[in-house]
Design a protein around this motif. Structure first.
Motif, PDB file in Angstrom:
ATOM      1  N   UNK A 100      57.891  40.564   3.741  1.00  0.00           N
ATOM      2  CA  UNK A 100      58.927  39.643   4.197  1.00  0.00           C
ATOM      3  C   UNK A 100      59.773  40.310   5.267  1.00  0.00           C
ATOM      4  N   UNK A 101      60.485  39.500   6.010  1.00  0.00           N
ATOM      5  CA  UNK A 101      61.396  40.028   7.026  1.00  0.00           C
ATOM      6  C   UNK A 101      62.445  40.923   6.375  1.00  0.00           C
ATOM      7  N   UNK A 102      62.960  40.490   5.236  1.00  0.00           N
ATOM      8  CA  UNK A 102      63.980  41.281   4.539  1.00  0.00           C
ATOM      9  C   UNK A 102      63.414  42.626   4.098  1.00  0.00           C
ATOM     10  N   UNK A 103      62.182  42.634   3.591  1.00  0.00           N
ATOM     11  CA  UNK A 103      61.532  43.878   3.163  1.00  0.00           C
ATOM     12  C   UNK A 103      61.385  44.833   4.354  1.00  0.00           C
ATOM     13  N   UNK A 104      60.932  44.296   5.482  1.00  0.00           N
ATOM     14  CA  UNK A 104      60.795  45.101   6.696  1.00  0.00           C
ATOM     15  C   UNK A 104      62.152  45.654   7.122  1.00  0.00           C
ATOM     16  N   UNK A 105      63.157  44.787   7.171  1.00  0.00           N
ATOM     17  CA  UNK A 105      64.486  45.192   7.632  1.00  0.00           C
ATOM     18  C   UNK A 105      65.087  46.275   6.738  1.00  0.00           C
ATOM     19  N   UNK A 106      64.921  46.138   5.427  1.00  0.00           N
ATOM     20  CA  UNK A 106      65.437  47.144   4.500  1.00  0.00           C
ATOM     21  C   UNK A 106      64.737  48.486   4.700  1.00  0.00           C
ATOM     22  N   UNK A 107      63.420  48.461   4.886  1.00  0.00           N
ATOM     23  CA  UNK A 107      62.667  49.694   5.116  1.00  0.00           C
ATOM     24  C   UNK A 107      63.105  50.349   6.433  1.00  0.00           C
ATOM     25  N   UNK A 108      63.249  49.542   7.474  1.00  0.00           N
ATOM     26  CA  UNK A 108      63.661  50.075   8.779  1.00  0.00           C
ATOM     27  C   UNK A 108      65.050  50.705   8.686  1.00  0.00           C
TER      28      UNK A 108
END
Length: 105
Positions: free
Chosen positions: A31-39
């Motif tokens: 998900x976008x949120x998963x990507x954003x949190x990892x970044x």
């Protein structure tokens, strides 16, 4: 292993043949949120925030993370390997695939 079943008609008899798919690829939905949190964990809260404010997109963040990893300049959270796996899947699709992030909402 996923099996594909194909029914063949042979001399008026119905036979079932199992065909094993030779190439199976694990599918990950990010998900976008998963990507954003990892970044954010990898870049650090301040740098991540500053990059977003300067107009960085998710593809830009992929490049930034790749560059920082290359020169060993990423944060080292306990989730680093999992976070990098998320970023790599998106980058792989961007750079070697169809050119889109493929992120779900």
């Amino acid at each position: 292993m996923q099996r594909l079943i194909k029914q063949l008609e042979w001399h008026d008899q119905l036979k079932t043949v199992e065909i094993h798919h030779p190439i199976e690829k694990e599918i990950h939905v990010t998900t976008k949120a998963h990507f954003d949190e990892a970044a954010e964990r990898l870049l650090g809260e301040e740098k991540y925030s500053n990059l977003l404010k300067s107009g960085f997109s998710r593809p830009d963040l992929c490049r930034e993370i790749a560059q920082d990893e290359f020169v060993d300049n990423l944060y080292n959270p306990s989730t680093k390997e999992a976070d990098l796996a998320v970023i790599r899947r998106v980058a792989d699709r961007l750079w070697k695939g169809d050119g889109v992030t493929g992120l779900e909402d």
